[in-house]
Design a protein around this motif. Structure first.
Motif, mmCIF file in Angstrom:
data_model
loop_
_atom_site.group_PDB
_atom_site.id
_atom_site.type_symbol
_atom_site.label_atom_id
_atom_site.label_comp_id
_atom_site.label_asym_id
_atom_site.label_seq_id
_atom_site.Cartn_x
_atom_site.Cartn_y
_atom_site.Cartn_z
ATOM 1 N N GLY A 81 48.306 -75.692 6.845
ATOM 2 C CA GLY A 81 48.950 -76.778 7.568
ATOM 3 C C GLY A 81 48.053 -77.290 8.676
ATOM 4 N N LYS A 82 48.598 -78.144 9.512
ATOM 5 C CA LYS A 82 47.884 -78.612 10.698
ATOM 6 C C LYS A 82 47.753 -77.417 11.641
ATOM 7 N N PRO A 83 46.568 -77.193 12.184
ATOM 8 C CA PRO A 83 46.369 -75.980 12.973
ATOM 9 C C PRO A 83 47.149 -75.941 14.290
ATOM 10 N N GLY A 84 47.249 -77.073 14.976
ATOM 11 C CA GLY A 84 48.023 -77.118 16.221
ATOM 12 C C GLY A 84 47.298 -76.612 17.449
ATOM 13 N N ASN A 85 46.271 -75.757 17.263
ATOM 14 C CA ASN A 85 45.543 -75.233 18.430
ATOM 15 C C ASN A 85 44.143 -74.778 18.017
ATOM 16 N N PHE A 86 43.340 -74.472 19.020
ATOM 17 C CA PHE A 86 41.945 -74.087 18.808
ATOM 18 C C PHE A 86 41.847 -72.829 17.943
ATOM 19 N N GLU A 87 42.616 -71.811 18.251
ATOM 20 C CA GLU A 87 42.507 -70.521 17.567
ATOM 21 C C GLU A 87 42.774 -70.652 16.068
ATOM 22 N N THR A 88 43.845 -71.353 15.721
ATOM 23 C CA THR A 88 44.177 -71.522 14.301
ATOM 24 C C THR A 88 43.129 -72.380 13.608
ATOM 25 N N ALA A 89 42.664 -73.435 14.280
ATOM 26 C CA ALA A 89 41.624 -74.296 13.704
ATOM 27 C C ALA A 89 40.345 -73.500 13.469
ATOM 28 N N PHE A 90 39.983 -72.653 14.420
ATOM 29 C CA PHE A 90 38.778 -71.821 14.279
ATOM 30 C C PHE A 90 38.921 -70.927 13.049
ATOM 31 N N THR A 91 40.069 -70.290 12.896
ATOM 32 C CA THR A 91 40.321 -69.399 11.761
ATOM 33 C C THR A 91 40.234 -70.167 10.443
ATOM 34 N N GLN A 92 40.815 -71.379 10.398
ATOM 35 C CA GLN A 92 40.778 -72.182 9.165
ATOM 36 C C GLN A 92 39.346 -72.573 8.799
ATOM 37 N N LEU A 93 38.570 -73.021 9.795
ATOM 38 C CA LEU A 93 37.201 -73.446 9.504
ATOM 39 C C LEU A 93 36.313 -72.249 9.144
ATOM 40 N N LYS A 94 36.526 -71.137 9.785
ATOM 41 C CA LYS A 94 35.765 -69.925 9.458
ATOM 42 C C LYS A 94 36.023 -69.534 7.993
ATOM 43 N N ALA A 95 37.280 -69.623 7.569
ATOM 44 C CA ALA A 95 37.641 -69.280 6.191
ATOM 45 C C ALA A 95 37.104 -70.299 5.185
ATOM 46 N N ALA A 96 36.839 -71.526 5.632
ATOM 47 C CA ALA A 96 36.344 -72.576 4.738
ATOM 48 C C ALA A 96 34.819 -72.574 4.620
ATOM 49 N N SER A 97 34.147 -71.851 5.508
ATOM 50 C CA SER A 97 32.687 -71.831 5.519
ATOM 51 C C SER A 97 32.115 -71.482 4.151
ATOM 52 N N ASN A 98 31.203 -72.337 3.678
ATOM 53 C CA ASN A 98 30.494 -72.152 2.415
ATOM 54 C C ASN A 98 31.421 -72.119 1.195
ATOM 55 N N THR A 125 38.080 -82.890 -3.124
ATOM 56 C CA THR A 125 37.445 -81.605 -2.839
ATOM 57 C C THR A 125 36.346 -81.756 -1.800
ATOM 58 N N VAL A 126 36.364 -80.831 -0.851
ATOM 59 C CA VAL A 126 35.372 -80.796 0.218
ATOM 60 C C VAL A 126 34.597 -79.489 0.105
ATOM 61 N N LYS A 127 33.271 -79.574 0.017
ATOM 62 C CA LYS A 127 32.414 -78.384 0.017
ATOM 63 C C LYS A 127 31.842 -78.239 1.416
ATOM 64 N N PHE A 128 32.203 -77.145 2.078
ATOM 65 C CA PHE A 128 31.745 -76.893 3.438
ATOM 66 C C PHE A 128 30.362 -76.260 3.443
ATOM 67 N N ARG A 129 29.601 -76.578 4.483
ATOM 68 C CA ARG A 129 28.333 -75.916 4.739
ATOM 69 C C ARG A 129 28.605 -74.480 5.178
ATOM 70 N N GLN A 130 27.553 -73.679 5.237
ATOM 71 C CA GLN A 130 27.663 -72.357 5.851
ATOM 72 C C GLN A 130 27.792 -72.596 7.356
ATOM 73 N N LEU A 131 28.929 -72.207 7.918
ATOM 74 C CA LEU A 131 29.205 -72.469 9.332
ATOM 75 C C LEU A 131 29.201 -71.159 10.112
ATOM 76 N N ASN A 132 28.499 -71.147 11.245
ATOM 77 C CA ASN A 132 28.568 -69.972 12.104
ATOM 78 C C ASN A 132 29.563 -70.240 13.238
ATOM 79 N N ASP A 133 29.888 -69.218 14.001
ATOM 80 C CA ASP A 133 30.894 -69.342 15.060
ATOM 81 C C ASP A 133 30.537 -70.426 16.069
ATOM 82 N N SER A 134 29.268 -70.503 16.425
ATOM 83 C CA SER A 134 28.823 -71.495 17.410
ATOM 84 C C SER A 134 29.039 -72.924 16.902
ATOM 85 N N MET A 135 28.728 -73.159 15.629
ATOM 86 C CA MET A 135 28.913 -74.490 15.041
ATOM 87 C C MET A 135 30.396 -74.877 15.052
ATOM 88 N N ILE A 136 31.248 -73.925 14.675
ATOM 89 C CA ILE A 136 32.681 -74.191 14.619
ATOM 90 C C ILE A 136 33.228 -74.493 16.019
#
Length: 193
Positions: A81-98, A125-136
């Motif tokens: 869903g919509k993340p609603g906050n930084f923490e959830t968004a970070f978790t979603q993007l981390k899980a989408a990395s690569n 479909t969206v293919k994500f780059r390899q994302l590190n914590d700093s990038m996210i």
């Protein structure tokens, strides 16, 4: 009197997309419970909600073409869903990395005069780059996409997160597949061109 075009949404993103077609329309908020049903797939969910949103305004607009749309993001068979906050968004993007994730956008058009309902679901479909914590963290601090499914805005700085995009219409990734909408409108004798 020609039928009024009504976007059953108060999303500023969907409004901006529909404005691309340069046709007069109004927006109105549909009141719809968006809770998924038991065992409902992402595709079933977005199509049902797109129809429900348009249907919610039929009585209010008796001479209209009502547009409903809904979108979900799916990663590893889980609806995000919509993340609603930084923490959830970070978790979603981390899980989408690569990884490749799919967005499903439901689209419905209801003619309130005839009762005709047209609907479809468009994948993207969206293919994500390899994302590190700093990038996210850098991305989230700059764009703050906390009200966007998938935790990014593809039409903005979020493009920096991707390796590739694949789908029929890039507008569907933002929330309203215009190419398909034009075809649905034409089936109701409403011509954009």
């Amino acid at each position: 009197m020609p039928q009024q075009l009504v976007l059953a949404s108060t999303s500023p993103y969907r409004k901006q997309l529909l404005e691309k077609l340069r046709v007069p329309f109004i927006t109105d908020k549909p009141f719809v419970d968006e809770t998924p049903l038991p065992n409902e797939t992402a595709i079933q969910l977005v199509e049902r909600l797109a129809i429900a949103k348009a249907q919610a305004l039929v009585n209010k607009y008796p001479n209209a073409l009502l547009i409903g749309s809904d979108q979900v993001c799916v990663n590893n068979n889980m609806i995000l869903g919509k993340p609603g906050n930084f923490e959830t968004a970070f978790t979603q993007l981390k899980a989408a990395s690569n990884k490749s994730i799919t967005f499903y956008t439901g689209l419905a058009l209801i003619n309130s005069v005839t009762g005709n309902v047209q609907s479809l679901v468009e994948p993207f479909t969206v293919k994500f780059r390899q994302l590190n914590d700093s990038m996210i963290k850098n991305y989230l601090n700059k764009e703050q996409p906390y009200q966007c499914a998938g935790s990014f805005k593809s039409e903005g700085y979020g493009i920096a997160l991707f390796d590739s995009l694949a789908g029929k219409d890039p507008n569907s990734l933002v929330g309203l597949p215009l190419i398909s909408l034009i075809a649905l409108l034409e089936a109701e004798d409403f011509f954009v061109l």
